[in-house]
Design a protein around this motif. Structure first.
Motif, PDB file in Angstrom:
ATOM      1  N   ASP A  26      26.687  45.688  32.524  1.00  0.00           N
ATOM      2  CA  ASP A  26      27.284  44.350  32.341  1.00  0.00           C
ATOM      3  C   ASP A  26      26.196  43.280  32.287  1.00  0.00           C
ATOM      4  OD1 ASP A  26      29.814  45.410  32.341  1.00  0.00           O
ATOM      5  OD2 ASP A  26      30.263  44.865  34.420  1.00  0.00           O
TER       6      ASP A  26
ATOM      7  N   ASN B  80      42.551  38.471  33.517  1.00  0.00           N
ATOM      8  CA  ASN B  80      42.410  39.342  32.347  1.00  0.00           C
ATOM      9  C   ASN B  80      41.197  38.994  31.486  1.00  0.00           C
ATOM     10  OD1 ASN B  80      44.650  41.024  32.801  1.00  0.00           O
ATOM     11  ND2 ASN B  80      46.013  39.386  32.094  1.00  0.00           N
TER      12      ASN B  80
ATOM     13  N   SER C 100      33.658  41.060  37.376  1.00  0.00           N
ATOM     14  CA  SER C 100      32.542  40.898  36.434  1.00  0.00           C
ATOM     15  C   SER C 100      32.288  39.418  36.131  1.00  0.00           C
ATOM     16  CB  SER C 100      32.816  41.676  35.145  1.00  0.00           C
ATOM     17  OG  SER C 100      34.071  41.334  34.606  1.00  0.00           O
TER      18      SER C 100
ATOM     19  N   SER D 216      38.036  37.947  37.786  1.00  0.00           N
ATOM     20  CA  SER D 216      37.652  39.361  37.825  1.00  0.00           C
ATOM     21  C   SER D 216      36.259  39.491  38.434  1.00  0.00           C
ATOM     22  CB  SER D 216      37.667  39.954  36.414  1.00  0.00           C
ATOM     23  OG  SER D 216      36.671  39.339  35.619  1.00  0.00           O
TER      24      SER D 216
ATOM     25  N   GLU E 119      37.649  38.172  26.033  1.00  0.00           N
ATOM     26  CA  GLU E 119      36.257  37.885  26.324  1.00  0.00           C
ATOM     27  C   GLU E 119      35.953  36.440  25.892  1.00  0.00           C
ATOM     28  OE1 GLU E 119      34.289  42.254  26.299  1.00  0.00           O
ATOM     29  OE2 GLU E 119      33.873  41.039  24.536  1.00  0.00           O
TER      30      GLU E 119
ATOM     31  N   GLN F 278      37.457  39.788  31.217  1.00  0.00           N
ATOM     32  CA  GLN F 278      36.490  40.759  31.744  1.00  0.00           C
ATOM     33  C   GLN F 278      35.052  40.402  31.390  1.00  0.00           C
ATOM     34  OE1 GLN F 278      37.406  42.988  33.907  1.00  0.00           O
ATOM     35  NE2 GLN F 278      39.546  42.358  33.647  1.00  0.00           N
ATOM     36  N   TYR F 279      34.878  39.448  30.482  1.00  0.00           N
ATOM     37  CA  TYR F 279      33.519  39.067  30.093  1.00  0.00           C
ATOM     38  C   TYR F 279      33.480  37.569  29.852  1.00  0.00           C
ATOM     39  CZ  TYR F 279      29.287  38.454  27.294  1.00  0.00           C
ATOM     40  OH  TYR F 279      28.074  38.022  26.814  1.00  0.00           O
TER      41      TYR F 279
END
Lengths: 99, 143
Positions: free
Chosen positions: B44, A48, A82, A80, A19, A50-51
């Protein structure tokens, strides 16, 4: 955040993992900027990650702008879903090099 | 629109005001939103908005008097379909008029956190902090 760097010719590929927030942006810059300064084409693989928050987005902008100054480029690869959503919220999908 | 099965729910947690707490803030929020059965996409976005507000406290509220022991509190309340997230801190008083994001077309690093919060939430309001708190930020979202 962890990372892996591979080099092939003039291309440096940096895989970031985890992250990306304010707490790790300086570490991310330390991994990315020297390759840009060296004139390498940098492939930033975010598959890899995700945030990412606004601090992470700032790293992408800064990397992109630094690359333009050095007449090279940063290509953001395998982003990704997101993180793409955050890039699009910032209206940067047409500014950054996304592949 | 998310379907909320647990209609009235409140949780709060205190965090040290430092950048390494931001991950803990996100974990706390994800845990609460999982209990509220908020769908992944909205979850999210909400986590991003909350983390950005917490980041603003870390970056700005204590910049003049950094103290490793200072605390901020994040409180998440859901009543019916109204989600309210409150932040409390004891840092430098925030002047709401000065809280602005950069022009979105002027691409440069920084200035996006407040933009993300405003994009995601329905309302952003600075209220008077009641002692011992100085700042009290409230974000709301209709679910």
């Amino acid at each position: 955040m962890s990372y892996k760097v591979t080099e092939e010719g003039n291309i440096t590929t940096i895989h970031l993992d985890g992250e990306i927030d304010m707490d790790v942006t300086e570490a991310a810059k330390e991994k990315i900027f020297p390759h840009i300064d060296a004139g390498k084409v940098v492939h930033l693989n975010l598959s890899n990650v995700q945030y990412m928050d606004s601090s992470g987005i700032s790293v992408l902008i800064e990397s992109h702008q630094k690359a333009l100054e050095k007449n090279t480029k940063v290509i953001i690869k395998d982003v990704s879903k997101s993180v793409l959503k955050v890039i699009m919220m910032a209206k940067l999908e047409q500014i950054l090099n996304l592949e | 629109m998310s379907e909320i099965t647990q209609v009235n729910h409140t949780e709060k947690k205190a965090f040290l005001v430092k950048s390494s707490s931001l991950k803990e803030v996100r974990i706390f929020c994800r845990d609460v939103f999982a209990k509220l059965q908020i769908d992944q996409g909205l979850k999210d976005e909400l986590v991003l908005a909350i983390a950005e507000a917490a980041q603003n406290i870390v970056k700005h509220a204590y910049k003049d008097s950094p103290n490793q022991d200072e605390l901020m509190v994040v409180k998440i309340s859901c009543e019916g379909n109204k989600l309210e997230i409150a932040f409390y801190d004891m840092g430098t008083p925030v002047d709401p008029k000065k809280v602005k994001h950069r022009e979105i077309d002027n691409v440069k690093p920084g200035g996006l956190g407040t933009f993300f919060i405003q994009e995601i939430m329905d309302a952003v309001e600075f209220k008077d902090g009641k002692k011992p708190w100085i700042n009290h930020l409230v974000l709301t979202k209709q679910l």
